[in-house]
Write an enzyme that holds these catalytic residues in place. Sequence first.
Site, PDB file in Angstrom:
ATOM      1  CG  ASN A 154      -0.237  -0.016   2.533  1.00  0.00           C
ATOM      2  OD1 ASN A 154       0.990   0.061   2.585  1.00  0.00           O
ATOM      3  ND2 ASN A 154      -0.989  -0.122   3.618  1.00  0.00           N
ATOM      4  CD  GLU A 209      -0.215   0.502   7.380  1.00  0.00           C
ATOM      5  OE1 GLU A 209       0.142   0.606   6.186  1.00  0.00           O
ATOM      6  OE2 GLU A 209      -0.534  -0.583   7.898  1.00  0.00           O
TER       7      GLU A 209
END
Length: 235
Positions: A128, A135
Site C-alpha cells: 500500500n 500507513e
Amino acid sequence: MKVIKVKNQQEGGKVAFDLFKEALAGGAKVLGLATGSTPISFYNEVVNSDLDLSNLTSINLDEYVGLDGTSDQSYRYFMQSHLFDAKPLKETFVPDGKAKDLAAYVKEYDKIIDAHPIDWQVLGLGQNGHIGFNEPGTSTDMTTHVVDLQESTIKANARFFEKESDVPRQAISMGIASIMKSKQLIVMAWGAEKAEAVKKMIEGPVTIDLPASILQTRDNVTVIIDEAAASKLSN
Ligand code: GLP
C-alpha cells in the site's frame, strides 16, 4: 530519485551491497535498517562478505507491539538472524515491542535517532506504499509513533505468522519525518505485487495516501527494483 532496474532480487541485493560499500568508503557510520522479505538478499551479501561492521551503529525502522526479541516473528529476532549474529555491529537499536509505557518509549526512540543521525537508510515498500509502518494517511511530520496497522498490512504480513489472528495489530514505527532526515536512502522492491506502489512512488503525485511518494522530494534516494516491480512504470 535515481532508479536502478535489475533482473531479480539477488541482483538487486548485489547492487545495494555495492552502494553500501560506497557509503562506508564515504564515511557512513550509522545505518537505518529495515526488515521484511525485501532486504534479505542485501543482508545475505553483507553476511557473505568480508566486511567488518564492528564500528557501525544501526537503528531499525519498526517493531510489532507485544513481541519481544525472543519471538521469531519479532523484527529484533529477524535482524539478529539475518545480520547481527553473523556481523556484529557496535550498537544496534530496534524498537522495544514490550515497552511498558509506549508514549514515553517513542520519545526515547526519537532521542536515539537524534543522537545518531542516520547516514544510510534501507527501506522496503509496503504493497500500500507504506515505508516503515507509516500507513497511508500518516502525516509527514510524524517522528516515532505507535501505529494501528491497516487490514491490508495485516493480511500482507500474515505469511510470517501461523495464522492471521496472530499478527499484532499495532507497531512502533519511525515516522516519515525521522526517515526523511537520513542523508541517503535506498528503497528496494521486488515482485509484481509491488508494481502499483512502485509506480505511484515514482510517477504519482506526492501524497500522504502513498507514503513513499514523499521520497520524490529528496535528492539522495536510490530505488532498486526488479523487472516485475517495474512493470507498471511508463518509462
Ligand atoms: C512491512 C515492514 C516494512 C517493509 C514492508 C514490506 O510491513 N514494516 O518495513 O518494508 O512491510 O515487506 P516485505 O519486504 O516483506 O514485502
